[in-house]
Design a protein around this motif. Structure first.
Motif, PDB file in Angstrom:
ATOM      1  N   ALA A 104     -15.500  13.792  -6.381  1.00 20.35           N
ATOM      2  CA  ALA A 104     -16.250  14.095  -5.166  1.00 20.35           C
ATOM      3  C   ALA A 104     -15.507  13.663  -3.910  1.00 20.35           C
ATOM      4  N   GLY A 105     -14.276  13.212  -4.063  1.00 17.89           N
ATOM      5  CA  GLY A 105     -13.507  12.754  -2.910  1.00 17.89           C
ATOM      6  C   GLY A 105     -14.001  11.446  -2.339  1.00 17.89           C
ATOM      7  N   ASP A 106     -14.724  10.666  -3.135  1.00 16.74           N
ATOM      8  CA  ASP A 106     -15.348   9.426  -2.662  1.00 16.74           C
ATOM      9  C   ASP A 106     -14.389   8.259  -2.852  1.00 16.74           C
ATOM     10  N   VAL A 107     -13.363   8.196  -2.007  1.00 13.17           N
ATOM     11  CA  VAL A 107     -12.373   7.115  -2.081  1.00 13.17           C
ATOM     12  C   VAL A 107     -12.139   6.496  -0.709  1.00 13.17           C
ATOM     13  N   ALA A 108     -13.065   6.713   0.216  1.00 11.87           N
ATOM     14  CA  ALA A 108     -12.864   6.228   1.584  1.00 11.87           C
ATOM     15  C   ALA A 108     -12.759   4.713   1.624  1.00 11.87           C
ATOM     16  N   HIS A 109     -13.637   4.041   0.883  1.00 10.76           N
ATOM     17  CA  HIS A 109     -13.580   2.581   0.912  1.00 10.76           C
ATOM     18  C   HIS A 109     -12.327   2.064   0.219  1.00 10.76           C
ATOM     19  N   LEU A 110     -11.909   2.733  -0.841  1.00  8.56           N
ATOM     20  CA  LEU A 110     -10.664   2.353  -1.499  1.00  8.56           C
ATOM     21  C   LEU A 110      -9.485   2.478  -0.542  1.00  8.56           C
ATOM     22  N   ARG A 111      -9.433   3.539   0.224  1.00  8.62           N
ATOM     23  CA  ARG A 111      -8.358   3.708   1.199  1.00  8.62           C
ATOM     24  C   ARG A 111      -8.355   2.575   2.215  1.00  8.62           C
ATOM     25  N   ARG A 112      -9.543   2.240   2.751  1.00 15.17           N
ATOM     26  CA  ARG A 112      -9.611   1.180   3.763  1.00 15.17           C
ATOM     27  C   ARG A 112      -9.226  -0.170   3.180  1.00 15.17           C
ATOM     28  N   THR A 113      -9.661  -0.423   1.936  1.00 15.82           N
ATOM     29  CA  THR A 113      -9.319  -1.701   1.302  1.00 15.82           C
ATOM     30  C   THR A 113      -7.816  -1.840   1.109  1.00 15.82           C
ATOM     31  N   LEU A 114      -7.173  -0.794   0.648  1.00 15.58           N
ATOM     32  CA  LEU A 114      -5.725  -0.844   0.428  1.00 15.58           C
ATOM     33  C   LEU A 114      -4.962  -0.925   1.745  1.00 15.58           C
ATOM     34  N   ILE A 115      -5.442  -0.230   2.775  1.00 20.32           N
ATOM     35  CA  ILE A 115      -4.778  -0.295   4.079  1.00 20.32           C
ATOM     36  C   ILE A 115      -4.870  -1.703   4.653  1.00 20.32           C
ATOM     37  N   ASP A 116      -6.061  -2.321   4.557  1.00 15.71           N
ATOM     38  CA  ASP A 116      -6.215  -3.697   5.058  1.00 15.71           C
ATOM     39  C   ASP A 116      -5.277  -4.644   4.318  1.00 15.71           C
ATOM     40  N   TRP A 117      -5.212  -4.498   2.992  1.00 15.21           N
ATOM     41  CA  TRP A 117      -4.303  -5.360   2.232  1.00 15.21           C
ATOM     42  C   TRP A 117      -2.855  -5.128   2.645  1.00 15.21           C
ATOM     43  N   ALA A 118      -2.450  -3.864   2.781  1.00 17.55           N
ATOM     44  CA  ALA A 118      -1.063  -3.547   3.107  1.00 17.55           C
ATOM     45  C   ALA A 118      -0.673  -4.095   4.468  1.00 17.55           C
ATOM     46  N   ASP A 119      -1.582  -4.039   5.436  1.00 18.99           N
ATOM     47  CA  ASP A 119      -1.268  -4.580   6.764  1.00 18.99           C
ATOM     48  C   ASP A 119      -1.053  -6.091   6.697  1.00 18.99           C
ATOM     49  N   ARG A 120      -1.889  -6.783   5.925  1.00 19.49           N
ATOM     50  CA  ARG A 120      -1.701  -8.235   5.785  1.00 19.49           C
ATOM     51  C   ARG A 120      -0.406  -8.550   5.039  1.00 19.49           C
ATOM     52  N   GLU A 121      -0.126  -7.766   3.995  1.00  9.35           N
ATOM     53  CA  GLU A 121       1.095  -7.999   3.215  1.00  9.35           C
ATOM     54  C   GLU A 121       2.342  -7.767   4.066  1.00  9.35           C
ATOM     55  N   THR A 122       2.306  -6.751   4.904  1.00 14.18           N
ATOM     56  CA  THR A 122       3.446  -6.484   5.791  1.00 14.18           C
ATOM     57  C   THR A 122       3.689  -7.650   6.734  1.00 14.18           C
ATOM     58  N   LEU A 123       2.607  -8.224   7.249  1.00 13.25           N
ATOM     59  CA  LEU A 123       2.753  -9.388   8.137  1.00 13.25           C
ATOM     60  C   LEU A 123       3.348 -10.572   7.384  1.00 13.25           C
ATOM     61  N   HIS A 124       2.892 -10.779   6.146  1.00  9.12           N
ATOM     62  CA  HIS A 124       3.447 -11.873   5.333  1.00  9.12           C
ATOM     63  C   HIS A 124       4.953 -11.690   5.151  1.00  9.12           C
TER      64      HIS A 124
END
Length: 536
Positions: free
Chosen positions: A249-269
């Motif tokens: 059903a294309g219901d992955v919006a929260h998964l996308r946001r969760t991974l983006i938030d993690w990736a931004d923090r990981e990039t800063l680390h």
């Protein structure tokens, strides 16, 4: 309906998170504690699980661990059901079907690029084999001389600006050694997205994979599809990020946001770690002459340490190759038979190359730390290790080695091992045994020579000593020359010949690398003592 995480909520047998569970998610705060959920209560309520210690939480990094600052941030997708993984990957990219119909043993890497491009990396070929986009979804491997180690795709997707997506082979069919390749990719990329989809629930090999990934320091996210069956609660991962997704059903919006938030923090680390290393590298590090009570005999200690490390790596290789031989014979007799021998051995060689590269890198780091500890005024640590490593890496392939180091070793159908060297002259290149219309000379670019052998791409500064790629040549898959056209007894003999030839060639390459390391470190430390500082 938008999905949400079900963090700290144990999943009962045979069920996925309900809408009530998804709506009452907990928020993880720094330090590993869970804040109260919007629906009331806390993570310590009877309906949840106690907050986990940060060192035990799969989606929080233990302190004191070094980050691979020169590695791109990536999310590695794993799971035992290929269709479920492909559906999640497609939904994240906004597609209805997977972008590439790749062979089952190959890795798929999707990166950001200004245009859509697809290429297959085949060991022994100097450049990626281009795959037309229009045929990428119709089994492109049928036109390739051999199954690729990985297929890379670039496309202008905004999600890929944050992180790279890596789809992996099925976890259910992976041996312990091959599982280490996936764990290594997750460690370097930073995160593992484990998809629990249709089919049998996760078994012990999958749980072992998750625990090994946690131990490697990578973040773990668990995506549960509506058709998934959970056999039991997994206590070790109750504090991980459980996400309910519905890719159909294309219901992955929260998964996308969760991974983006993690990736931004990981990039800063990683960026912060790289800046700290550069700042430490600018500081002057004195390397005064050792006194009589310190490391006056450091040349002899260096010689002993390097030779012992090389001997230890060669012994581990001999044991691993013996195990590969035994597993190959079992595959011929009780597994897929001669037809599956080439694919099985090629996967085992990829795992062996990954393990060997990690063993050599760990040995080199230990030797550098030991030598720095013998010099008064020089403190062992990542900053000095990095400086010494960069100084050695620049000349390791030139004046420190009497002959060219092999970037990779190709096992041909005749049982011979051919070296693929860095910067091979055109008149010394060896042609791989494939049909004449597809014959390509062996010779790889000198910037990342072993990258074409890798399942997951490695940066040029991955280690001090160049890694050794291992693979079967294309003629091993040809029915007229490879084991697939042999009788079981012939396939057993062929496997034995390949393993025996590999052991000789690998022993030679490892010895050559550690000899070059010995000469390079002796010269570098002597110059550092004379000049009064380590190289910058």
């Amino acid at each position: 309906m938008q999905s949400a995480t079900a963090s700290n909520v144990p999943l009962p047998a045979g069920r996925v998170p309900t809408s009530r569970q998804r709506g009452s998610r907990t928020r993880r705060q720094p330090g590993g504690r869970a804040a109260a959920s919007p629906a009331g209560g806390s993570a310590a309520d009877p309906g949840g699980v106690p907050a986990m210690d940060p060192a035990q939480s799969p989606d929080l990094r233990p302190t004191g661990r070094s980050w691979p600052a020169d590695e791109p941030v990536a999310v590695v997708i794993a799971g035992s059901d290929r269709d479920s993984r492909g559906a999640v990957l497609s939904a994240l990219l906004g597609d209805a079907v997977p972008p590439v119909d790749r062979p089952s043993p190959s890795y798929l890497t999707v990166r950001y690029g200004s245009r859509t491009w697809i290429g297959a990396y085949l060991p022994g070929w100097p450049e990626p084999w281009p795959i037309p986009v229009r045929t990428a979804r119709s089994d492109p491997a049928t036109s390739l001389p051999r199954p690729p180690r990985r297929i890379e795709m670039t496309r202008p997707d905004r999600l890929l600006r944050h992180f790279t997506l890596v789809d992996t082979p099925d976890t259910g069919a992976r041996t312990d050694s091959r599982r280490a390749v996936l764990v290594d990719a997750a460690r370097r990329g930073g995160a593992l997205l484990f998809v629990i989809g249709a089919g049998p629930p996760p078994q012990q090999p999958e749980y072992d994979l998750l625990r090994q990934t946690v131990a490697a320091g990578a973040a773990v996210f668990l995506a549960v599809t509506p058709a998934a069956a959970i056999s039991a609660t997994v206590p070790d991962f109750a504090g991980a990020s459980w996400l309910a997704v519905d890719p159909a059903a294309g219901d992955v919006a929260h998964l996308r946001r969760t991974l983006i938030d993690w990736a931004d923090r990981e990039t800063l680390h990683r960026t912060g770690g790289a800046l700290a290393d550069r700042e430490a590298a600018r500081r002057r590090t004195p390397a005064t002459r050792p006194d009589a009570t310190g490391g006056a005999d450091w040349p002899h200690q260096l010689d002993r340490s390097v030779r012992r490390a090389g001997q230890r790596v060669r012994q581990e290789l001999a044991i691993d190759l013996a195990n590969i031989h035994l597993a190959g014979v079992q595959e011929v007799l009780f597994g897929g038979g001669p037809a599956a021998t080439a694919g099985f051995l090629d996967g085992e060689l990829l795992a062996l190359a990954t393990k060997t590269a990690a063993s050599i890198a760990a040995a080199v780091d230990g030797i550098i730390d030991q030598m720095c500890g013998l010099l008064p005024g020089v403190r062992p640590g990542p900053e000095n290790r990095r400086r010494v490593g960069e100084s050695l890496r620049g000349r390791m392939l030139s004046d420190l080695s009497p002959g060219p180091m092999a970037a990779g070793l190709l096992c041909s159908a005749s049982g011979e091992v051919r070296s693929v060297s860095v910067g091979v002259p055109s008149d010394h290149r060896v042609s791989v045994g494939v049909p004449s219309d597809h014959r390509v000379s062996v010779g790889v670019p000198s910037d990342q020579p072993a990258d074409v052998f890798a399942g997951y791409s490695m940066p040029g500064s991955w280690s001090v000593l160049p890694p050794i790629g291992l693979a079967l040549a294309a003629d091993c898959w040809h029915p007229a020359t490879g084991p697939s056209g042999m009788a079981p007894e012939q396939a057993r003999w062929w496997t034995q010949q390949v393993v025996r030839a590999l052991e000789i060639a690998l022993s030679r390459e490892v010895t050559q690398r550690f000899d070059a390391l010995l000469r390079g470190l002796a010269r570098l430390l002597a110059d550092a003592i004379d000049l009064g500082e380590l190289p910058r």
